[in-house]
Design a protein around this motif. Sequence first.
Motif, PDB file in Angstrom:
ATOM      1  N   ASP A 104       0.862  -1.181   0.000  1.00 54.34           N
ATOM      2  CA  ASP A 104       0.000   0.000   0.000  1.00 54.34           C
ATOM      3  C   ASP A 104       0.899   1.231   0.000  1.00 54.34           C
ATOM      4  O   ASP A 104       1.624   1.477   0.966  1.00 54.34           O
ATOM      5  CB  ASP A 104      -0.903  -0.014   1.235  1.00 54.34           C
ATOM      6  N   SER A 125       3.034   0.689   3.403  1.00 53.51           N
ATOM      7  CA  SER A 125       2.786  -0.586   4.063  1.00 53.51           C
ATOM      8  C   SER A 125       3.660  -1.628   3.383  1.00 53.51           C
ATOM      9  O   SER A 125       3.600  -1.787   2.155  1.00 53.51           O
ATOM     10  CB  SER A 125       1.313  -0.986   3.959  1.00 53.51           C
ATOM     11  N   ARG A 134       3.480  -0.827   8.794  1.00 54.13           N
ATOM     12  CA  ARG A 134       2.878   0.349   8.179  1.00 54.13           C
ATOM     13  C   ARG A 134       3.402   1.586   8.904  1.00 54.13           C
ATOM     14  O   ARG A 134       3.464   1.607  10.138  1.00 54.13           O
ATOM     15  CB  ARG A 134       1.345   0.295   8.268  1.00 54.13           C
TER      16      ARG A 134
END
Length: 320
Positions: free
Chosen positions: A123, A135, A153
């Motif tokens: 991500d 992430s 993250r």
Amino acid sequence: MSESCTLVPAVQTPPRVAQQSVHKLNAAEVLLTGWRRTADDRFAVTARWPPDHDFYAVRHHRHDPLLLSETVRQTFPLLAHEAYGVPFGHHLVWDSYAWCLNSDLLHADGSAVDLELHVAAQDVVRRRGSVAVLSLAYDVVRDGVSLATATSRFTIQVPAVYQRLRGDHGDPAAVQAIPVPPAVSAQSVGKVAVGDVVLAPADAPQRWQLRVDADHSVLFDHPVDHAPGMLLLEAVRQVAHGVSGRTPVSVIAMDVRFHRYAELDAPSWLEARRIPSDAAGRPRLVVTCSQEGAELLSCTVTLDEASQQPEQSVSNLVGD
């Protein structure tokens, strides 16, 4: 008549990445040796663990599992700066971190350990053209075998936003840290040197105060305006050792959520409670850290306990 000689090639030590790229002042503490992009948002990062470490020391012929966490942590700034173009001076803020490992592959034989971390960015959030959230998922390989997996993250804040959010706490030179309280015994939390203990006794048997010693050369490699994430993970690990009361014992998994900064000018408190064992029957506990009534982090910890008699009881063990 000249004598012939045979030249023995010297053992090559892989170069470390620049300490600036992993946010370290002490080059000797840099564990990463290189990186390359293998595909879009995919990377291979190499690392080398020393035969032993002054703080993350070999115990019971095994490397310290938190050496894995420090290795993973160093990849955050490396990839943020080198792969995603995040400018130096921007702040990386840990949001979550989970890992589990095969403790048998932590075996130490007196030689350095070479690792390869296969990293996938799952991500990548961009705002105004800059990366704001990363992430990452990891498979950490030793000698061709998966040693550990991890996910993490973190958010990235520009200096102006960071200073606005931190307010009066944003300047390390302006923060007046509280005195460092006396430590619990080093043996009770799996350490040898008292200076490496990050827990102090508290007012209840299930409670500890966080010891924040800004002079610790590893945990405080450079000035910061809050307690570093690795200090908090070390505190969680030491709580787990104290709760277990066994030796040898190893933390083999953590699942952490960071909620707030641990400020230096107020005491932080750690508490633990046991929860049901995992599917393999390994003991687990939840450790929380709070400050002035607000929760700073929560962490589920999984232990690999040896089938030995408990060590001498510790005054602040946590009951079931």
